[in-house]
Design an enzyme around this catalytic site. Sequence first.
Site, mmCIF file in Angstrom:
data_model
loop_
_atom_site.group_PDB
_atom_site.id
_atom_site.type_symbol
_atom_site.label_atom_id
_atom_site.label_comp_id
_atom_site.label_asym_id
_atom_site.label_seq_id
_atom_site.Cartn_x
_atom_site.Cartn_y
_atom_site.Cartn_z
ATOM 1 N N ARG A 146 0.195 10.232 -5.879
ATOM 2 C CA ARG A 146 1.432 9.695 -6.909
ATOM 3 C C ARG A 146 1.888 10.792 -7.775
ATOM 4 O O ARG A 146 1.058 11.635 -8.136
ATOM 5 C CB ARG A 146 0.799 8.294 -7.665
ATOM 6 C CG ARG A 146 0.584 7.110 -6.503
ATOM 7 C CD ARG A 146 -0.068 5.968 -7.383
ATOM 8 N NE ARG A 146 -0.563 4.946 -6.713
ATOM 9 C CZ ARG A 146 0.387 3.945 -6.124
ATOM 10 N NH1 ARG A 146 1.697 4.164 -6.375
ATOM 11 N NH2 ARG A 146 -0.276 3.129 -5.257
ATOM 12 N N GLY A 147 2.936 10.554 -8.246
ATOM 13 C CA GLY A 147 3.585 11.308 -9.339
ATOM 14 C C GLY A 147 4.675 12.178 -8.953
ATOM 15 O O GLY A 147 4.562 12.644 -7.785
ATOM 16 N N ASP A 172 9.507 3.140 -2.708
ATOM 17 C CA ASP A 172 10.472 3.339 -3.662
ATOM 18 C C ASP A 172 10.555 4.818 -4.589
ATOM 19 O O ASP A 172 11.346 5.442 -4.523
ATOM 20 C CB ASP A 172 10.389 2.325 -4.917
ATOM 21 C CG ASP A 172 11.682 2.397 -5.635
ATOM 22 O OD1 ASP A 172 12.810 1.969 -5.267
ATOM 23 O OD2 ASP A 172 11.735 2.618 -6.849
ATOM 24 N N GLY A 173 9.273 5.055 -4.941
ATOM 25 C CA GLY A 173 9.019 6.234 -5.768
ATOM 26 C C GLY A 173 9.194 7.727 -4.868
ATOM 27 O O GLY A 173 9.960 8.354 -5.181
ATOM 28 N N ASP A 202 4.099 -4.321 -0.188
ATOM 29 C CA ASP A 202 4.729 -5.231 -0.591
ATOM 30 C C ASP A 202 6.084 -5.688 -0.006
ATOM 31 O O ASP A 202 6.757 -6.671 -0.374
ATOM 32 C CB ASP A 202 5.267 -4.957 -2.077
ATOM 33 C CG ASP A 202 4.019 -4.738 -2.923
ATOM 34 O OD1 ASP A 202 2.867 -5.145 -2.688
ATOM 35 O OD2 ASP A 202 4.007 -4.324 -4.117
ATOM 36 N N MET A 245 -1.753 -8.272 -3.469
ATOM 37 C CA MET A 245 -0.683 -7.356 -4.143
ATOM 38 C C MET A 245 0.565 -7.769 -3.946
ATOM 39 O O MET A 245 0.903 -8.809 -3.397
ATOM 40 C CB MET A 245 -0.640 -6.169 -3.188
ATOM 41 C CG MET A 245 -2.026 -5.109 -3.228
ATOM 42 S SD MET A 245 -1.839 -3.723 -2.294
ATOM 43 C CE MET A 245 -3.245 -2.822 -2.829
ATOM 44 N N GLY A 246 1.399 -7.271 -4.924
ATOM 45 C CA GLY A 246 2.894 -7.746 -5.172
ATOM 46 C C GLY A 246 3.158 -7.777 -6.524
ATOM 47 O O GLY A 246 2.922 -8.415 -7.456
ATOM 48 N N THR A 351 -9.491 -3.656 0.194
ATOM 49 C CA THR A 351 -9.734 -3.788 1.690
ATOM 50 C C THR A 351 -8.565 -4.149 2.427
ATOM 51 O O THR A 351 -8.765 -3.804 3.750
ATOM 52 C CB THR A 351 -10.794 -4.837 1.668
ATOM 53 O OG1 THR A 351 -9.952 -6.174 1.147
ATOM 54 C CG2 THR A 351 -11.934 -4.457 0.759
#
Length: 427
Positions: A146-147, A172-173, A202, A245-246, A351
Amino acid sequence: MVDIKDFEVETLGECRVDTPIESARFVEDDDHVMFHYCLKDLQAYFEAGQTPPYFEMAGPRRNIYFDPSKLKCGIVTCGGLCPGINDVIQAMVMELYYHYGVRSIFGFRYGFEGLAPKYKHSPLELNPDVVTDIYLQGGTILGSSRGEQNVPEMVDTLERMNLGLLFAIGGDGTLRGAQAISQEIKRRNLKIGVIGIPKTIDNDISYVQNSFGFITAISEARTAIYTAHIEALGARNGIGLVKLMGRESGFIAAYATLANADVNLCLVPESPFSLEGLMAEIQNRLERRSHAVIVVAEGAGQEFFQATSETDASGNVRLGDIGVFLKEKINQHFKKIGVDITLKYIDPSYTIRSVRANPYDSYFCLTLGHQAAHAGMAGRTNMLVGYWNGQFTHMPISLAVSARKRIDPKGRLWNEVLASTGQPRTM
């Protein structure tokens, strides 16, 4: 109404090379997929004398932009893990290698770090032998990160390696990063295509009906919910609490709820609730049936936490742990009113995202990877391969990142959730 110009896809130039693909169902440039699929929505454009918006249809073209014998391609995977990443990598490599005859394909390691010189990550040379069985593995053989990285330096790497195509698999990133790379390429007047493949467990990329890995996530979540239900049944006043997740969009929680009739309460970021209302619903459920199952998306109930400016490496605001929070609040509430409960809390997030893709997602990833290769070879750039109304599509990255896709609290999906759980619209 949506502006048709927002759907226009950039190209590197005229396609003058005959495709080496001998047998295929070729797509013409005037083949389109309508954005609206309801007649009354289309009629509004016709009555206004306008052309309804449409996506460019994905697929192989008879003429392509690049000479495959001279082309070098790169693949990068960024962000969190998701079922199916290896499937997409394999599909792209196989399509480029066998159908187009591209022999130079590089996998950049650990996301955009692989394009940044300071990390000194050597790219992995990809060919059919390297990717032959990777679809059997979760995660990504290229690694991820990431980043943000320095955009001009990343384009320097592409230029130095004489790459003609970069495929970026991410959410998105990642797509915003790919857009910035494409803009820098255009500023330098280089002929390098950038193709995005939307990856988000998501399922929150706008103008994309389904993203890969989402169906697998629902399937895996079902196991966790079933376990929570069995635990709740096994105790007097048993409560099973599952966090899924979400961050900003509760699609996994909503669809997993619809796939499990045992869920009694579903909590998502798009539908705020009060603790008083929630506790009352749990209490009513226990009085009627002596057990309850609650599914909560990780981004739900963030109003209960003190606002923070802390962000992760991707720039996302760090969330409060709604699962642990609700576990504590539920225990405190029933202790206060003198009711003994047994609460089991399950958080299967990692998981779920690290498993291999299920059969449907494997098929979906295969087709998605093929369409990405076709788009790149046809000279498309600053775009991603999407899926809409049962068809694979081309769309500008700018359109995909213009807003986050979220559940409509008044829409059909959420109404189906409410009907399935029996919970009130507001709590």
